[in-house]
Design a protein around this motif. Structure first.
Motif, PDB file in Angstrom:
ATOM      1  N   LYS A   6     -13.809  12.190   7.672  1.00  0.00           N
ATOM      2  CA  LYS A   6     -14.799  13.177   7.241  1.00  0.00           C
ATOM      3  C   LYS A   6     -16.096  12.493   6.854  1.00  0.00           C
ATOM      4  O   LYS A   6     -16.095  11.348   6.409  1.00  0.00           O
ATOM      5  N   ALA A   7     -17.201  13.220   7.012  1.00  0.00           N
ATOM      6  CA  ALA A   7     -18.515  12.695   6.659  1.00  0.00           C
ATOM      7  C   ALA A   7     -18.578  12.396   5.164  1.00  0.00           C
ATOM      8  O   ALA A   7     -18.034  13.140   4.346  1.00  0.00           O
ATOM      9  N   LYS A   8     -19.257  11.319   4.807  1.00  0.00           N
ATOM     10  CA  LYS A   8     -19.372  10.902   3.403  1.00  0.00           C
ATOM     11  C   LYS A   8     -20.816  10.495   3.107  1.00  0.00           C
ATOM     12  O   LYS A   8     -21.548  10.031   3.994  1.00  0.00           O
ATOM     13  N   VAL A   9     -21.192  10.664   1.837  1.00  0.00           N
ATOM     14  CA  VAL A   9     -22.481  10.181   1.333  1.00  0.00           C
ATOM     15  C   VAL A   9     -22.192   9.260   0.155  1.00  0.00           C
ATOM     16  O   VAL A   9     -21.459   9.643  -0.770  1.00  0.00           O
ATOM     17  N   ARG A  10     -22.732   8.051   0.176  1.00  0.00           N
ATOM     18  CA  ARG A  10     -22.511   7.080  -0.889  1.00  0.00           C
ATOM     19  C   ARG A  10     -23.831   6.399  -1.255  1.00  0.00           C
ATOM     20  O   ARG A  10     -24.764   6.337  -0.446  1.00  0.00           O
ATOM     21  N   THR A  17     -13.727   5.402   1.688  1.00  0.00           N
ATOM     22  CA  THR A  17     -12.483   5.339   2.465  1.00  0.00           C
ATOM     23  C   THR A  17     -12.484   6.429   3.529  1.00  0.00           C
ATOM     24  O   THR A  17     -12.741   7.593   3.219  1.00  0.00           O
ATOM     25  N   PHE A  18     -12.223   6.022   4.770  1.00  0.00           N
ATOM     26  CA  PHE A  18     -12.037   6.974   5.872  1.00  0.00           C
ATOM     27  C   PHE A  18     -10.569   6.955   6.267  1.00  0.00           C
ATOM     28  O   PHE A  18      -9.906   5.912   6.222  1.00  0.00           O
ATOM     29  N   CYS A  19     -10.049   8.112   6.666  1.00  0.00           N
ATOM     30  CA  CYS A  19      -8.644   8.221   7.050  1.00  0.00           C
ATOM     31  C   CYS A  19      -8.504   8.992   8.355  1.00  0.00           C
ATOM     32  O   CYS A  19      -9.294   9.902   8.637  1.00  0.00           O
ATOM     33  N   GLY A  62     -23.930   5.037   9.421  1.00  0.00           N
ATOM     34  CA  GLY A  62     -23.757   5.337  10.841  1.00  0.00           C
ATOM     35  C   GLY A  62     -22.498   6.154  11.063  1.00  0.00           C
ATOM     36  O   GLY A  62     -21.975   6.786  10.132  1.00  0.00           O
ATOM     37  N   THR A  63     -21.988   6.150  12.301  1.00  0.00           N
ATOM     38  CA  THR A  63     -20.802   6.946  12.630  1.00  0.00           C
ATOM     39  C   THR A  63     -19.568   6.050  12.697  1.00  0.00           C
ATOM     40  O   THR A  63     -19.625   4.918  13.191  1.00  0.00           O
ATOM     41  N   TYR A  64     -18.464   6.587  12.207  1.00  0.00           N
ATOM     42  CA  TYR A  64     -17.175   5.894  12.241  1.00  0.00           C
ATOM     43  C   TYR A  64     -16.154   6.798  12.921  1.00  0.00           C
ATOM     44  O   TYR A  64     -16.123   8.011  12.687  1.00  0.00           O
ATOM     45  N   HIS A  65     -15.328   6.214  13.772  1.00  0.00           N
ATOM     46  CA  HIS A  65     -14.209   6.956  14.339  1.00  0.00           C
ATOM     47  C   HIS A  65     -13.035   6.006  14.526  1.00  0.00           C
ATOM     48  O   HIS A  65     -13.200   4.783  14.531  1.00  0.00           O
ATOM     49  N   CYS A  66     -11.841   6.597  14.650  1.00  0.00           N
ATOM     50  CA  CYS A  66     -10.650   5.787  14.864  1.00  0.00           C
ATOM     51  C   CYS A  66     -10.039   6.121  16.214  1.00  0.00           C
ATOM     52  O   CYS A  66     -10.322   7.176  16.794  1.00  0.00           O
ATOM     53  N   LEU A  82     -21.494   8.373   7.962  1.00  0.00           N
ATOM     54  CA  LEU A  82     -21.631   7.777   6.635  1.00  0.00           C
ATOM     55  C   LEU A  82     -23.117   7.604   6.337  1.00  0.00           C
ATOM     56  O   LEU A  82     -23.844   6.954   7.083  1.00  0.00           O
ATOM     57  N   THR A  83     -23.564   8.205   5.238  1.00  0.00           N
ATOM     58  CA  THR A  83     -24.939   8.052   4.777  1.00  0.00           C
ATOM     59  C   THR A  83     -24.930   7.162   3.545  1.00  0.00           C
ATOM     60  O   THR A  83     -24.179   7.433   2.581  1.00  0.00           O
ATOM     61  N   VAL A  84     -25.712   6.087   3.570  1.00  0.00           N
ATOM     62  CA  VAL A  84     -25.789   5.156   2.436  1.00  0.00           C
ATOM     63  C   VAL A  84     -27.183   5.276   1.832  1.00  0.00           C
ATOM     64  O   VAL A  84     -28.187   4.941   2.478  1.00  0.00           O
ATOM     65  N   LEU A  85     -27.243   5.764   0.589  1.00  0.00           N
ATOM     66  CA  LEU A  85     -28.520   5.936  -0.105  1.00  0.00           C
ATOM     67  C   LEU A  85     -28.863   4.680  -0.887  1.00  0.00           C
ATOM     68  O   LEU A  85     -27.975   4.000  -1.429  1.00  0.00           O
TER      69      LEU A  85
END
Length: 819
Positions: A6-10, A17-19, A62-66, A82-85
């Motif tokens: 799922k998309a995350k903002v940190r 953590t991505f699952c 950026g984008t993450y996939h498994c 994933l957005t990193v501020l």
């Protein structure tokens, strides 16, 4: 893939953590993670089905996939952003973005006479997760950018003040969880007969039944990426329909018409002899192929050979018949060796049902052959790629069967269960087509429609007849968002007309209109500039035959030449340019549909956007304060007069002390002329429902005024509605003959009162359903209801306006403030 990341903002320095999780046989145990398409080293990140990144840096955005794999194959997950501020960077700015709403026609706001007012909006962006959310596999606990504070403004309007609330400040708060629905109807492709009480399956799980008229509602499970639904006729008259249904991820309902293929009447076969059944011989056409059943091939489930009389039903879906495209199962996809879901191009599908002649017990088969006529393969390179696929009813994906080495022999198989088999070719010539839908044919960028289902069917021309297609291939449906939709299609860079496509658009079951291509092609209206438009060969369905509907167009999917500047701005984008297609500005080339609406107008004191949950403020003057429960109410008005008239509903608080006398909003709808009754038209006018929509302790009965905008006077009120008015008289005396006033009923009165109430997740779909119930979608249905004594709530008689004289309503709007 049963769990997608799922998309995350940190914030920089935090962890994330991505699952993901895949299922299959054998059980997948190898997982690989990719960042922007590049595989991450397993030894460095020590990942399995979970990927944890600590001490985040900006470059890790950026984008993450498994990808999960076994010796049997692989499958990819959907990408997650994933957005990193940076430290101190705000994910939700307090200043609202501009957002324009339309004001009533009598309310110009500046020297140019513009009727648009900036009410502001908060971007529907996720906010950074807290420390407790960093190591979770699920979605963040839920913080989103939304409205923090609103302010009331008053707008001078024809001698009065019109109230409107604007967004003053944005901030982070709990996310509203959208409820995602797919609704629709299941009918036979040939006769329109509804599938009554058919079973509905999601995967292997039964989730419900269709209704008496074939209607269904499916709530989309959370985290669904691809909604695969199977409809089963318990009476076995129709072939099971496996459909990949589009849905709106932002919430709300999408309406779908699902077509089922009627089973072919069974023929008697001698199980002790060899038999051949032609595929696709209907309508005097040459068969595409044949199903060859050797002697002794029929088996009982125990494995015993059956040599008696066999009732054999083989139903073939022929892609040479355009009318059958809507009945095709799945979206013609399969998972390739890399785990990507990629398209197939079909040469036909068939379903088989073999039963014992006397007992009717189901039979299986040993090896049977499927042969294809090589002369029916129009593109020579397909001859070497043709394969036999079977459709997995739970995933909607194809799996390849064995293939023999003769060009006319597609494959062989053993039939163990009822499922569809496809004669298909994997395709790698893919592009995307940009399509937008508008509320009218002015094509204003701020009047785009969301929630419209755009469908694209790939056509293929016969050699030498580029404008006369005779076959369809893969098809897709995509739901429009704030920036339109991008639909995958087959394309070719060498020959523009090698592949062509047929495109339609529907909103709540209503077909939208495409831009005309005759008598003169207007590039400004179509939305594509020349010379690329000429290369696309845009033609609306009625181009050659004015009797055809205007709700579809056909184009050549000409792959853009990267060296030609005229072809790099849409509407066709190469397959690797999906992001460019999705984010293209409205000024870029695109293809268009529009809604045929006659002067429909809506104004809310508290503006909101149906598809943007962050704009639902829960304000007590909201038209719909609760995004999880909508009540759309309509009153049916009959007009007796020589033309069509605008009918307005004015809605104010009627009985609750906090809302009494305060404006909720206005609705204007033009009446629709009855095709059979002379000097008669009618309108379904929306009004704000009564109910405990603001205060759960005290009902607010909305005070509704219905005012035709012409020289009209009220002549009749439905007798049953009059009984209601006697029990609940309006606050003001209802003696103004040019209007009708009522305290809106709390209970749904039903159509005999001329009042319609629809509860639904999506306001726009609720309106579509209600108007559909009022008008039945046809002039004939409308006339039948208009003739009924109790079908219309209020009747007005209108007269032609005398030449040179203004109507009372116009004088009222332009009266000076001191009058």
């Amino acid at each position: 893939m049963v769990l997608h990341p799922k998309a995350k903002v940190r914030v920089a320095g935090q962890e994330v953590t991505f699952c993901c999780k895949a299922s299959g046989t054998p059980v997948p145990k190898k997982y690989y993670w990719y960042h922007n398409g590049t595989m991450l080293e397993r030894k460095v990140h020590r990942y399995g089905s979970r990927l944890t990144l600590r001490g985040l840096a900006p470059e890790q955005a950026g984008t993450y996939h498994c990808k999960a794999s076994t010796e049997a194959g692989a499958i990819k997950s959907a990408p997650a952003q994933l957005t990193v501020l940076a430290q101190g960077q705000q994910s939700c700015k307090p200043e609202p973005e501009p957002s324009l709403v339309e004001l009533p026609s009598e309310c110009p706001q500046d020297a140019t006479g513009s009727r648009y007012y900036n009410v502001g909006r908060c971007p529907p962006a996720p906010c950074a997760g807290g420390l407790a959310d960093q190591s979770r596999c699920g979605a963040d606990a839920g913080r989103c950018c939304g409205v923090r504070r609103m302010e009331m403004r008053e707008i001078p309007c024809a001698g009065s003040l019109l109230p409107i609330k604007v967004v003053a400040e944005c901030g982070c708060g709990p996310c509203a969880q959208p409820r995602i629905l797919v609704q629709g109807r299941v009918t036979a492709a040939d006769t329109g007969e509804p599938l009554r009480f058919g079973q509905i399956f999601l995967g292997g799980r039964k989730v419900g039944f269709t209704g008496y008229k074939g209607s269904f509602t499916i709530e989309v499970p959370p985290d669904t990426q691809r909604l695969v639904v199977r409809f089963v006729d318990r009476q076995q008259r129709f072939v099971d329909a496996v459909k990949v249904l589009p849905f709106n991820r932002r919430g709300g309902a999408v309406y779908q018409e699902v077509k089922m293929l009627r089973k072919k009447e069974p023929v008697d076969l001698d199980g002790s002899r060899s038999n051949a059944i032609p595929l696709g011989e209907a309508g005097g056409r040459e068969p595409i192929g044949e199903l060859v059943l050797p002697s002794g091939t029929f088996l009982r489930p125990s494995g015993e050979v059956f040599k008696g009389t066999v009732k054999a039903s083989v139903t073939f879906l022929d892609p040479r018949d355009m009318a059958m495209a809507s009945a095709a199962s799945s979206d013609l996809s399969f998972a390739n060796a890399e785990g990507e879901i990629v398209p197939l191009r079909t040469y036909g599908m068939f379903a088989v049902d073999f039963r014992e002649g006397e007992s009717g017990a189901a039979l299986q088969t040993g090896p049977v052959e499927v042969r294809m006529d090589a002369g029916q393969v129009w593109m020579p390179e397909h001859l070497q790629k043709m394969k036999l696929w079977s459709l997995n009813p739970e995933t909607g994906l194809g799996s390849r069967g064995k293939r023999e080495e003769r060009t006319f022999l597609v494959g062989n198989l053993e039939i163990r269960e009822r499922r569809l088999f496809n004669l298909d070719v994997p395709e790698d010539r893919r592009c995307f087509v940009k399509v937008r839908a508008y509320s009218n044919e002015k094509f204003n960028p701020y009047e785009q429609l969301e929630g419209v289902v755009i469908s694209l069917i790939n056509l293929e021309p016969q050699p030498g007849y580029p404008a006369n297609p005779r076959a369809w291939g893969r098809f897709d449906s995509v739901v429009t968002g704030p920036n339109g939709a991008c639909l995958p299609a087959f394309c070719d860079s060498q020959r523009p007309d090698a592949y062509s496509a047929y495109v339609t658009a529907t909103l709540g079951g209503e077909e939208l209109e495409a831009v005309a291509s005759s008598p003169k092609l207007n590039p400004n209206a179509v939305g594509v500039s020349q010379p690329y438009l000429g290369k696309l060969g845009y033609r609306r369905l009625d181009h050659d035959d004015p009797n055809l509907k205007k709700t579809a167009f056909q184009i050549n999917v000409a792959k853009p030449d990267p060296n030609n500047v005229d072809e790099t701005n849409g509407p066709i984008y190469p397959y690797r340019s999906l992001e460019e297609c999705e984010e293209a500005p409205v000024s870029a080339n695109h293809l268009r549909f529009y809604r045929v609406e006659v002067d429909k107008y809506e104004y809310n004191v508290v503006p909101f956007k149906e598809s943007d949950l962050t704009s639902w403020t829960g304000d007590y003057l909201s038209w719909w304060p609760n995004p999880q429960e909508f009540r759309a109410c309509f009153i049916k008005v009959q007009i007796e007069g020589p033309q069509e008239y605008m009918v307005r509903s004015r809605n104010v608080g009627g009985s609750h002390p906090r809302t009494r006398g305060q404006l909720y909003g206005l609705r204007d709808t033009r009446s629709v002329r009855d095709m059979l009754l002379e000097n008669t038209s009618g309108a379904c006018v929306e009004f704000k429902c009564s109910g405990m929509l603001f205060d759960q302790n005290l009902v607010d009965r909305t005070l509704v005024s219905i005012i035709p905008q012409g020289s009209c006077h009220r002549t009749a009120i439905n007798s049953l509605l009059r009984e209601y008015l006697n029990r609940h008289p309006p606050v003001a005396e209802n003696n103004h003959t040019a209007a009708f006033t009522m305290l809106a009923p709390v209970d749904p009165l039903g159509h005999n009162y001329g009042i319609y109430t629809v509860t639904d997740q999506n306001p726009r779909l609720a309106k579509e359903i209600a108007i559909g119930r009022c008008f039945d979608g046809t002039s004939d249905g409308f006339s039948r209801e208009m003739k009924a004594d109790t079908g219309t709530a209020v009747t007005f008689t209108c007269q032609e306006r005398p030449a040179g004289r203004e109507s009372f309503f116009q004088r009222l709007l332009t009266a000076p403030a001191e009058a």
